[in-house]
Design a protein around this motif. Structure first.
Motif, mmCIF file in Angstrom:
data_model
loop_
_atom_site.group_PDB
_atom_site.id
_atom_site.type_symbol
_atom_site.label_atom_id
_atom_site.label_comp_id
_atom_site.label_asym_id
_atom_site.label_seq_id
_atom_site.Cartn_x
_atom_site.Cartn_y
_atom_site.Cartn_z
ATOM 1 N N TRP A 79 -2.325 -1.116 -6.488
ATOM 2 C CA TRP A 79 -3.543 -1.621 -5.858
ATOM 3 C C TRP A 79 -4.708 -1.254 -6.769
ATOM 4 O O TRP A 79 -4.724 -0.189 -7.382
ATOM 5 N N TYR A 131 1.508 0.152 -2.543
ATOM 6 C CA TYR A 131 0.396 -0.109 -1.632
ATOM 7 C C TYR A 131 0.524 0.800 -0.409
ATOM 8 O O TYR A 131 1.626 1.099 0.051
ATOM 9 N N ILE A 155 4.523 -6.674 -3.987
ATOM 10 C CA ILE A 155 3.544 -5.640 -4.299
ATOM 11 C C ILE A 155 4.279 -4.320 -4.495
ATOM 12 O O ILE A 155 5.459 -4.194 -4.172
ATOM 13 N N LEU A 165 -9.066 -8.264 -3.749
ATOM 14 C CA LEU A 165 -7.678 -8.508 -3.381
ATOM 15 C C LEU A 165 -7.319 -9.984 -3.507
ATOM 16 O O LEU A 165 -6.233 -10.331 -3.970
ATOM 17 N N ALA A 219 -2.714 -7.496 2.474
ATOM 18 C CA ALA A 219 -2.216 -8.439 1.470
ATOM 19 C C ALA A 219 -1.238 -9.436 2.085
ATOM 20 O O ALA A 219 -1.316 -10.647 1.835
ATOM 21 N N GLN A 270 -3.179 -1.547 3.071
ATOM 22 C CA GLN A 270 -3.212 -2.466 1.933
ATOM 23 C C GLN A 270 -2.069 -3.479 2.028
ATOM 24 O O GLN A 270 -2.247 -4.671 1.767
ATOM 25 N N THR A 271 -0.900 -2.989 2.420
ATOM 26 C CA THR A 271 0.259 -3.861 2.597
ATOM 27 C C THR A 271 -0.013 -4.906 3.669
ATOM 28 O O THR A 271 0.235 -6.108 3.476
ATOM 29 N N THR A 304 -6.235 -10.824 -7.010
ATOM 30 C CA THR A 304 -4.884 -10.345 -7.308
ATOM 31 C C THR A 304 -3.839 -11.267 -6.693
ATOM 32 O O THR A 304 -2.872 -11.670 -7.348
#
Length: 319
Positions: free
Chosen positions: A123, A153, A150, A129, A161, A157-158, A132
């Protein structure tokens, strides 16, 4: 070897994956060839590398073996980008420019026109984000990757995303998250694994042997041929040599003695069969070491021992 679907996708991966971080550093091309052949002969399919491993030598060695040691279609080829060295300084960056440039370099090193799984290695707070994720989308739409994921993370964050990718029609959904997970590193169970389960991501567990500590090799000191004795890698191992973790290692050793297994096999079987884990990625310096891990595929940890190890290694036991 049993194959498992990667999250909510149709991509099947072996429940043990082959990690290649040491290829080109502690493992030469001859040994790498033997490892890859043994892995595929055992029914393994997932082979994981990264742009940054051994400054690119890992991908170059793997590329030299595809088509010669094993057929390209025998492996699920996974790589990562977002970590590297620029002007002598290590960087962590997941901009569109960096991710797609690294992917192109990885494809050249590997000698292929696409990888099966392309992952954002880290990350980055410095990069939006959506940029990315747009780069991951472009990797798929351009045919350079079939699936994207990913790595490393956190839980939020997971979730952010994966939700972003699911919310917009036409985006490539995230197939997986690669995280450190072992009997001495279970913090991902708090938020990352629930997020992955809720949003259909397969979990790829890296360092399932606790950076080598769960093999028992550090019980009476630091072996001269271990990562802990390597000046470049000791910082990777030393933080985990704690009293709490020594207690876990002793429990693993006792379980291994009772089963007639090695501590490595106990620790690996535990991670491999945790809920949500699609594959546990194992790396080895030698083919002999890898053979011990591959032999775990025939072993199933008794439920009562798995529960006992759960208790002794639980997050409640962490100081």
């Amino acid at each position: 070897m049993q194959q498992r679907l990667l999250g909510g996708t149709g991509l099947a991966v072996s429940r043990l994956g082959l990690g290649t971080m040491g290829w080109g550093r502690s493992t030469d091309e001859h040994e790498a060839r033997d490892q890859l052949t043994a892995f595929c002969d055992a029914g393994g399919s997932l082979v994981d590398t990264a742009f940054t491993y051994s400054d690119g030598a890992s991908e170059e060695i793997l590329g030299s073996l595809l088509g010669s040691a094993v057929a390209r279609d025998e492996v699920v080829l996974a790589t990562k980008a977002g970590v590297g060295v620029r002007r002598g300084q290590r960087y962590f960056e997941t901009s569109r420019r960096t991710l797609l440039s690294c992917l192109d370099t990885s494809l050249q090193r590997l000698g292929v026109d696409h990888v099966d799984l392309f992952q954002a290695h880290v990350w980055s707070d410095a990069v939006p984000l959506e940029e990315t994720l747009a780069a991951l989308d472009q990797a798929v739409t351009s045919g350079r990757a079939l699936y994207v994921g990913i790595s490393n993370y956190t839980g939020w964050q997971t979730a952010q995303a994966a939700t972003w990718q699911r919310a917009v029609p036409g985006r490539a959904p995230l197939a997986s998250t690669q995280v450190e997970y072992s009997l001495i590193e279970r913090r991902v169970e708090r938020e990352v694994l629930p997020a992955a389960a809720a949003l259909g991501l397969g979990v790829l567990a890296w360092s399932p042997l606790g950076r080598g500590i769960l093999t028992g090799k550090y019980r009476s000191g630091t072996p001269s041929d271990s990562r802990g004795a390597d000046a470049a890698m000791s910082g990777f191992v030393d933080p985990l040599l704690t009293e709490r973790n020594r207690t876990v290692v002793e429990a693993v050793a006792r379980a291994a003695d009772g089963l007639g297994w090695s501590p490595l096999q106990v620790a690996l079987a535990w991670v491999r069969d945790r809920p949500g884990v699609s594959s546990a990625i194992v790396g080895a310096r030698t083919t002999t070491q890898l053979a011990t891990s591959l032999a775990t595929d025939e072993l199933e940890l008794p439920p009562e021992l798995a529960a006992a190890l759960d208790d002794v290694s639980s997050e409640e036991q962490r100081p």
